[in-house]
Design an enzyme around this catalytic site. Structure first.
Site, mmCIF file in Angstrom:
data_model
loop_
_atom_site.group_PDB
_atom_site.id
_atom_site.type_symbol
_atom_site.label_atom_id
_atom_site.label_comp_id
_atom_site.label_asym_id
_atom_site.label_seq_id
_atom_site.Cartn_x
_atom_site.Cartn_y
_atom_site.Cartn_z
ATOM 1 N N ALA A 134 0.821 -1.215 0.000
ATOM 2 C CA ALA A 134 0.000 0.000 0.000
ATOM 3 C C ALA A 134 0.859 1.271 0.000
ATOM 4 O O ALA A 134 0.570 2.217 -0.738
ATOM 5 C CB ALA A 134 -0.927 -0.018 1.219
ATOM 6 N N LYS A 185 -0.960 -16.807 -1.046
ATOM 7 C CA LYS A 185 0.380 -16.212 -0.858
ATOM 8 C C LYS A 185 0.547 -15.634 0.548
ATOM 9 O O LYS A 185 1.656 -15.582 1.075
ATOM 10 C CB LYS A 185 0.693 -15.196 -1.957
ATOM 11 C CG LYS A 185 -0.105 -13.892 -1.918
ATOM 12 C CD LYS A 185 0.499 -12.810 -1.052
ATOM 13 C CE LYS A 185 -0.481 -11.682 -0.803
ATOM 14 N NZ LYS A 185 0.000 -10.679 0.138
ATOM 15 N N THR A 242 5.645 -10.764 -1.237
ATOM 16 C CA THR A 242 5.379 -10.858 0.208
ATOM 17 C C THR A 242 6.276 -11.877 0.900
ATOM 18 O O THR A 242 6.429 -11.808 2.120
ATOM 19 C CB THR A 242 3.898 -11.167 0.490
ATOM 20 O OG1 THR A 242 3.381 -11.964 -0.537
ATOM 21 C CG2 THR A 242 3.072 -9.926 0.563
HETATM 22 N N1 LIG Z 1 -1.930 -3.217 2.931
HETATM 23 C C1 LIG Z 1 -1.594 -3.697 1.749
HETATM 24 O O1 LIG Z 1 -0.485 -3.438 1.267
HETATM 25 C C2 LIG Z 1 -2.550 -4.540 0.989
HETATM 26 C C3 LIG Z 1 -3.667 -5.103 1.581
HETATM 27 N N2 LIG Z 1 -4.510 -5.888 0.850
HETATM 28 C C4 LIG Z 1 -5.682 -6.495 1.448
HETATM 29 O O2 LIG Z 1 -6.632 -5.475 1.750
HETATM 30 C C5 LIG Z 1 -7.455 -5.888 2.841
HETATM 31 C C6 LIG Z 1 -7.496 -4.776 3.869
HETATM 32 O O3 LIG Z 1 -6.196 -4.611 4.368
HETATM 33 P P1 LIG Z 1 -5.587 -3.207 4.815
HETATM 34 O O4 LIG Z 1 -6.271 -2.086 4.156
HETATM 35 O O5 LIG Z 1 -4.127 -3.325 4.645
HETATM 36 O O6 LIG Z 1 -5.968 -3.163 6.367
HETATM 37 P P2 LIG Z 1 -5.124 -2.536 7.569
HETATM 38 O O7 LIG Z 1 -4.375 -3.628 8.234
HETATM 39 O O8 LIG Z 1 -4.369 -1.349 7.149
HETATM 40 O O9 LIG Z 1 -6.270 -2.034 8.530
HETATM 41 C C7 LIG Z 1 -7.185 -2.903 9.153
HETATM 42 C C8 LIG Z 1 -8.531 -2.672 8.545
HETATM 43 O O10 LIG Z 1 -9.455 -3.581 9.117
HETATM 44 C C9 LIG Z 1 -10.633 -2.890 9.431
HETATM 45 N N3 LIG Z 1 -11.364 -3.595 10.481
HETATM 46 C C10 LIG Z 1 -10.905 -3.972 11.697
HETATM 47 N N4 LIG Z 1 -11.899 -4.566 12.389
HETATM 48 C C11 LIG Z 1 -12.995 -4.559 11.575
HETATM 49 C C12 LIG Z 1 -14.321 -5.014 11.713
HETATM 50 N N5 LIG Z 1 -14.741 -5.618 12.829
HETATM 51 N N6 LIG Z 1 -15.168 -4.849 10.676
HETATM 52 C C13 LIG Z 1 -14.757 -4.249 9.533
HETATM 53 N N7 LIG Z 1 -13.506 -3.799 9.344
HETATM 54 C C14 LIG Z 1 -12.642 -3.951 10.357
HETATM 55 C C15 LIG Z 1 -10.150 -1.527 9.880
HETATM 56 O O11 LIG Z 1 -11.208 -0.588 9.850
HETATM 57 C C16 LIG Z 1 -9.077 -1.258 8.837
HETATM 58 O O12 LIG Z 1 -9.662 -0.729 7.676
HETATM 59 C C17 LIG Z 1 -6.835 -7.205 3.343
HETATM 60 O O13 LIG Z 1 -7.561 -8.273 2.814
HETATM 61 C C18 LIG Z 1 -5.429 -7.193 2.775
HETATM 62 O O14 LIG Z 1 -4.938 -8.496 2.555
HETATM 63 C C19 LIG Z 1 -4.294 -6.110 -0.474
HETATM 64 C C20 LIG Z 1 -3.228 -5.566 -1.111
HETATM 65 C C21 LIG Z 1 -2.276 -4.733 -0.438
HETATM 66 O O1 LIG Z 2 -0.992 -8.096 -0.200
HETATM 67 C C1 LIG Z 2 -0.028 -7.410 -0.003
HETATM 68 C C2 LIG Z 2 0.929 -7.025 -1.050
HETATM 69 O O2 LIG Z 2 0.477 -7.412 -2.303
HETATM 70 C C3 LIG Z 2 0.259 -6.920 1.369
HETATM 71 O O3 LIG Z 2 0.863 -7.952 2.057
HETATM 72 P P1 LIG Z 2 0.722 -8.035 3.630
HETATM 73 O O4 LIG Z 2 -0.760 -8.080 3.932
HETATM 74 O O5 LIG Z 2 1.446 -9.276 4.047
HETATM 75 O O6 LIG Z 2 1.346 -6.797 4.186
#
Ligand SMILES: NC(=O)C1=CN([C@@H]2O[C@H](COP(=O)(O)OP(=O)(O)OC[C@H]3O[C@@H](n4cnc5c(N)ncnc54)[C@H](O)[C@@H]3O)[C@@H](O)[C@H]2O)C=CC1
Ligand SMILES: O=C(CO)COP(=O)(O)O
Length: 324
Positions: A134, A185, A242
């Site tokens: 991100a 992954k 990752t």
């Molecule tokens: N951070 C990254 O680099 C990437 C993340 N993703 C995916 O995106 C998805 C979201 O991850 P991030 O934005 O990184 O999250 P984050 O780890 O930055 O933040 C946690 C998120 O979970 C939410 N949350 C916590 N408890 C909750 C509940 N009870 N109900 C609804 N939401 C709740 C929070 O509001 C927050 O938006 C995940 O599936 C992750 O694998 C995909 C690609 C990249």
């Molecule tokens: O999905 C991701 C990168 O593509 C982010 O990986 P992590 O959730 O392990 O930080």
């Protein structure tokens, strides 16, 4: 407002930032401090600190506002997707771009299947997945992703809609393949973190990536995915990213486990999500349901349940020798 994002974590915020290069973005977030931080200070200090966000992003805590836009990027974590969507104004029949990487516990459903269960199979759905830390995306660093959609015309429309100069989506019609690569992954990244934390060496990590990819491919093919999708951005591409960087929360979780910290302490110490921790046991169950062997995923699930590293590694190495 022209486009919606559900979820104000790191990834939802980074995607909002990219989209805001050319569109007005309505971002729904759960946390009042995230909403006020984005609207007043143009920063998400809780989940994406240090990035100045576009003034074209407007955050809200009111799900009803999403009715104003017809395309939503859904970025709630996998285990919360069902509840978050059920609370949203789905009756407006939005187009959904699903961005979480995981398999729902209990139902064993992939994200698009959860949507079909909540909203009916007619809702237009696409998957956005690939190697995308991100922080890098939010800073405008070059990134390529898979945009998977069963409806080719819609997939191509979305690909053009989401593309930006440094953010390059590639269209695929293989929704299941894109979903499985991203979910699996995360589990393998935990394994690679454990190897690093426990000092097991780079040979072991390379072996895990290659044999882990074999597991991903076996499971994916059994669930109807195509091999070339698994070898693309959303599978192998994201696996390599990752499994090789402490910027990954999943890798970092494994690193802590490898150093001897407890899973409970590691998870309690962070507000961010490591999807692999919830996906691992679900993946093991889903693989058994289709008769696929996934010994590395089983090892990760065992470690997360508290099994000692030495025994878990010994069990993997003691498996019968077989052809590659
Ligand atoms: N951070 C990254 O680099 C990437 C993340 N993703 C995916 O995106 C998805 C979201 O991850 P991030 O934005 O990184 O999250 P984050 O780890 O930055 O933040 C946690 C998120 O979970 C939410 N949350 C916590 N408890 C909750 C509940 N009870 N109900 C609804 N939401 C709740 C929070 O509001 C927050 O938006 C995940 O599936 C992750 O694998 C995909 C690609 C990249
Ligand atoms: O999905 C991701 C990168 O593509 C982010 O990986 P992590 O959730 O392990 O930080």
């Amino acid at each position: 407002m022209t486009i919606g994002v559900i979820g104000g974590g790191a990834w939802g915020t980074a995607l909002a930032q990219v989209l805001a290069e050319t569109e007005h973005v309505l971002l729904w977030a759960r946390e009042p401090e995230v909403i006020s931080g984005i609207n007043d200070a143009h920063e998400n200090r809780d989940f994406l600190p240090g990035v100045t966000l576009s003034p074209r992003i407007h955050a809200t805590g009111d799900m009803g506002e999403l009715a104003r836009v017809s395309t939503w990027l859904v970025v709630a974590p996998a285990q919360h997707l069902r509840r978050v969507l059920a609370a949203s104004p789905l009756e407006h029949q939005p187009t959904l771009v699903l961005c979480a990487k995981g398999i729902e516990a209990g139902s064993l459903l992939l994200m698009a299947e959860v949507v079909a269960d909540v909203a009916g199979a007619d809702l237009p759905v696409a998957i956005l997945s690939g190697p995308t830390f991100a922080g890098e995306v939010a800073r405008g660093l070059p990134t390529a992703v898979t945009l998977a959609c069963a409806d080719e015309a819609l997939g191509e429309t979305l690909t053009a809609r989401l593309a930006r100069p440094a953010f390059r989506p590639y269209y695929s019609d293989d929704v299941t393949g894109a979903e499985i690569g991203g979910a699996v992954k995360n589990v393998l990244a935990i394994a690679c973190g454990v190897v690093e934390g426990a000092g097991l060496g780079l040979n072991a990590r390379a072996a895990l990536i290659a044999r882990g990819f074999a597991e991903m491919t076996r499971f994916g093919l059994a669930r109807g995915a195509r091999a070339e999708t698994l070898a693309g951005l959303s599978g192998l591409g994201d696996l390599v990213l990752t499994c090789s960087s402490p910027n990954s929360r999943n890798f970092t979780l494994g690193l802590g486990i490898g150093r001897g910290e407890t899973v409970a302490d590691l998870l309690a110490a962070t507000r961010t999500v490591a999807e692999g921790a919830s996906t691992a046991p679900v993946l093991v169950e889903a693989a058994r349901a289709v008769g696929v062997e996934m010994p590395i995923a089983e090892g990760v699930a065992a470690l997360l349940a508290g099994a000692p590293i030495r025994e878990t590694v010994a069990r993997l190495l003691a498996r019968p020798l077989k052809a590659e």
